[in-house]
Scaffold this motif. Structure first.
Motif, PDB file in Angstrom:
ATOM      1  N   ILE A  63     -52.385  16.289 -10.856  1.00 30.80           N
ATOM      2  CA  ILE A  63     -51.443  16.131  -9.822  1.00 30.80           C
ATOM      3  C   ILE A  63     -50.463  14.873 -10.152  1.00 30.80           C
ATOM      4  N   THR A  64     -49.293  14.972 -10.302  1.00 32.68           N
ATOM      5  CA  THR A  64     -48.529  13.926 -10.501  1.00 32.68           C
ATOM      6  C   THR A  64     -47.346  13.858  -9.361  1.00 32.68           C
ATOM      7  N   ILE A  65     -46.894  12.657  -9.119  1.00 28.16           N
ATOM      8  CA  ILE A  65     -46.017  12.302  -8.244  1.00 28.16           C
ATOM      9  C   ILE A  65     -44.902  11.499  -8.602  1.00 28.16           C
ATOM     10  N   VAL A  66     -43.548  11.931  -8.667  1.00 29.57           N
ATOM     11  CA  VAL A  66     -42.451  11.259  -8.957  1.00 29.57           C
ATOM     12  C   VAL A  66     -41.404  11.166  -7.883  1.00 29.57           C
ATOM     13  N   ALA A  67     -40.442  10.381  -7.926  1.00 28.14           N
ATOM     14  CA  ALA A  67     -39.243  10.189  -7.107  1.00 28.14           C
ATOM     15  C   ALA A  67     -38.013  10.721  -7.754  1.00 28.14           C
ATOM     16  N   ASP A  68     -37.168  11.266  -7.251  1.00 31.57           N
ATOM     17  CA  ASP A  68     -35.950  11.814  -7.843  1.00 31.57           C
ATOM     18  C   ASP A  68     -35.012  10.434  -7.914  1.00 31.57           C
ATOM     19  N   GLY A  69     -34.110  10.511  -8.639  1.00 30.76           N
ATOM     20  CA  GLY A  69     -33.319   9.520  -9.294  1.00 30.76           C
ATOM     21  C   GLY A  69     -32.403   8.564  -7.971  1.00 30.76           C
ATOM     22  N   GLN A  70     -32.658   9.089  -6.884  1.00 27.19           N
ATOM     23  CA  GLN A  70     -31.781   8.447  -5.793  1.00 27.19           C
ATOM     24  C   GLN A  70     -32.516   7.330  -5.028  1.00 27.19           C
ATOM     25  N   PHE A  71     -33.823   7.156  -5.560  1.00 23.12           N
ATOM     26  CA  PHE A  71     -34.833   6.209  -5.001  1.00 23.12           C
ATOM     27  C   PHE A  71     -34.789   4.868  -6.025  1.00 23.12           C
ATOM     28  N   SER A  72     -35.067   3.844  -5.402  1.00 18.68           N
ATOM     29  CA  SER A  72     -35.386   2.578  -6.252  1.00 18.68           C
ATOM     30  C   SER A  72     -36.461   2.534  -6.932  1.00 18.68           C
ATOM     31  N   ASP A  73     -36.352   1.922  -8.034  1.00 21.23           N
ATOM     32  CA  ASP A  73     -37.653   1.715  -8.697  1.00 21.23           C
ATOM     33  C   ASP A  73     -38.811   1.079  -7.932  1.00 21.23           C
ATOM     34  N   SER A  74     -38.489   0.422  -6.871  1.00 20.64           N
ATOM     35  CA  SER A  74     -39.488  -0.504  -6.247  1.00 20.64           C
ATOM     36  C   SER A  74     -40.440   0.353  -5.448  1.00 20.64           C
ATOM     37  N   LEU A  75     -40.097   1.576  -5.387  1.00 26.44           N
ATOM     38  CA  LEU A  75     -41.095   2.718  -4.955  1.00 26.44           C
ATOM     39  C   LEU A  75     -42.213   3.225  -5.812  1.00 26.44           C
ATOM     40  N   LYS A  76     -42.139   2.694  -6.799  1.00 26.15           N
ATOM     41  CA  LYS A  76     -43.145   3.079  -8.108  1.00 26.15           C
ATOM     42  C   LYS A  76     -44.679   2.587  -7.600  1.00 26.15           C
ATOM     43  N   PRO A  77     -44.744   1.554  -7.128  1.00 25.44           N
ATOM     44  CA  PRO A  77     -46.145   1.096  -6.658  1.00 25.44           C
ATOM     45  C   PRO A  77     -46.624   2.244  -5.674  1.00 25.44           C
ATOM     46  N   LEU A  78     -45.848   2.676  -4.383  1.00 25.72           N
ATOM     47  CA  LEU A  78     -46.145   3.497  -3.717  1.00 25.72           C
ATOM     48  C   LEU A  78     -46.561   5.020  -4.408  1.00 25.72           C
ATOM     49  N   LEU A  79     -45.714   5.351  -5.210  1.00 16.46           N
ATOM     50  CA  LEU A  79     -45.946   6.586  -6.196  1.00 16.46           C
ATOM     51  C   LEU A  79     -47.452   6.530  -6.860  1.00 16.46           C
ATOM     52  N   ILE A  80     -47.587   5.483  -7.621  1.00 15.59           N
ATOM     53  CA  ILE A  80     -48.920   5.443  -8.070  1.00 15.59           C
ATOM     54  C   ILE A  80     -49.902   5.448  -7.194  1.00 15.59           C
ATOM     55  N   GLN A  81     -49.976   4.765  -6.190  1.00 15.16           N
ATOM     56  CA  GLN A  81     -51.017   4.830  -5.116  1.00 15.16           C
ATOM     57  C   GLN A  81     -51.159   6.212  -4.581  1.00 15.16           C
ATOM     58  N   LEU A  82     -50.192   6.933  -4.204  1.00 16.96           N
ATOM     59  CA  LEU A  82     -50.320   8.210  -3.740  1.00 16.96           C
ATOM     60  C   LEU A  82     -51.003   9.095  -4.846  1.00 16.96           C
ATOM     61  N   GLU A  83     -50.353   9.032  -6.037  1.00 14.31           N
ATOM     62  CA  GLU A  83     -50.889   9.826  -7.194  1.00 14.31           C
ATOM     63  C   GLU A  83     -52.443   9.726  -7.394  1.00 14.31           C
ATOM     64  N   MET A  84     -52.956   8.572  -7.297  1.00 14.09           N
ATOM     65  CA  MET A  84     -54.290   8.172  -7.246  1.00 14.09           C
ATOM     66  C   MET A  84     -55.120   8.489  -6.379  1.00 14.09           C
ATOM     67  N   TRP A  85     -54.507   8.536  -5.048  1.00 15.42           N
ATOM     68  CA  TRP A  85     -55.058   8.875  -3.739  1.00 15.42           C
ATOM     69  C   TRP A  85     -55.416  10.381  -3.981  1.00 15.42           C
ATOM     70  N   ILE A  86     -54.269  11.142  -4.268  1.00 11.43           N
ATOM     71  CA  ILE A  86     -54.579  12.887  -4.068  1.00 11.43           C
ATOM     72  C   ILE A  86     -55.379  13.212  -5.338  1.00 11.43           C
ATOM     73  N   ASN A  87     -55.111  12.631  -6.385  1.00 14.84           N
ATOM     74  CA  ASN A  87     -56.255  13.208  -7.545  1.00 14.84           C
ATOM     75  C   ASN A  87     -57.649  12.621  -7.067  1.00 14.84           C
ATOM     76  N   PHE A  88     -57.879  11.473  -6.563  1.00 19.98           N
ATOM     77  CA  PHE A  88     -59.338  11.300  -6.123  1.00 19.98           C
ATOM     78  C   PHE A  88     -59.755  12.161  -4.964  1.00 19.98           C
ATOM     79  N   THR A  89     -58.831  12.481  -4.177  1.00 16.46           N
ATOM     80  CA  THR A  89     -59.314  13.435  -3.059  1.00 16.46           C
ATOM     81  C   THR A  89     -59.587  14.793  -3.457  1.00 16.46           C
ATOM     82  N   ALA A  90     -58.589  15.329  -4.390  1.00 17.97           N
ATOM     83  CA  ALA A  90     -59.218  16.535  -5.201  1.00 17.97           C
ATOM     84  C   ALA A  90     -60.494  16.513  -5.829  1.00 17.97           C
TER      85      ALA A  90
END
Length: 131
Positions: A7-34
């Motif tokens: 399960i991967t999570i990315v943001a489209d190009g309209q978002f700032s790179d500062s969102l990257k830590p949240l995306l990593i956190q969400l990706e790890m959370w959803i994979n752990f949940t699964a």
């Protein structure tokens, strides 16, 4: 098992790179949940999800008009049974406007898509609902 997370999570190009830590956190959370729900127990049958956060579903309006897309309030997805992969878009602008806890609301949408796909693939795989 596959390389990387199923399960991967990315943001489209309209978002700032500062969102990257949240995306990593969400990706790890959803994979752990699964993982806790034993979704990855059968290596021959592992659902994969490619989530993309975007501002609104309007940006993908033409794509979403094609067959086989499920469009709900705040998210849309397409499940490809031949390779057990789901492409999904999660909208976030409405969350910012509502002033809700954005991270929890994104998690709710991720779970909604995953559970909808899991329940649609048939009872033969007995995937527990994520929570």
């Amino acid at each position: 098992m596959q390389q990387g997370f199923p399960i991967t999570i990315v943001a489209d190009g309209q978002f700032s790179d500062s969102l990257k830590p949240l995306l990593i956190q969400l990706e790890m959370w959803i994979n752990f949940t699964a993982l806790k729900a034993e979704w990855f127990g059968n290596e021959d049958y592992i659902l994969s999800f490619d989530f993309t956060l975007l501002r609104s579903l309007e940006e993908k309006k033409l794509l979403l008009c094609e067959d086989n897309w499920v469009v709900e309030s705040g998210y849309a997805y397409h499940y490809e049974s031949s390779n057990q992969t789901t492409i999904a878009f999660i909208a976030v602008d409405d969350l910012a406007q509502e002033g809700v806890g954005i991270e929890e609301a994104i998690k709710a949408r991720l779970i909604a898509v995953a559970n909808a796909v899991a329940s649609s693939v048939g009872s033969g795989h007995d995937l527990l609902a994520l929570s």
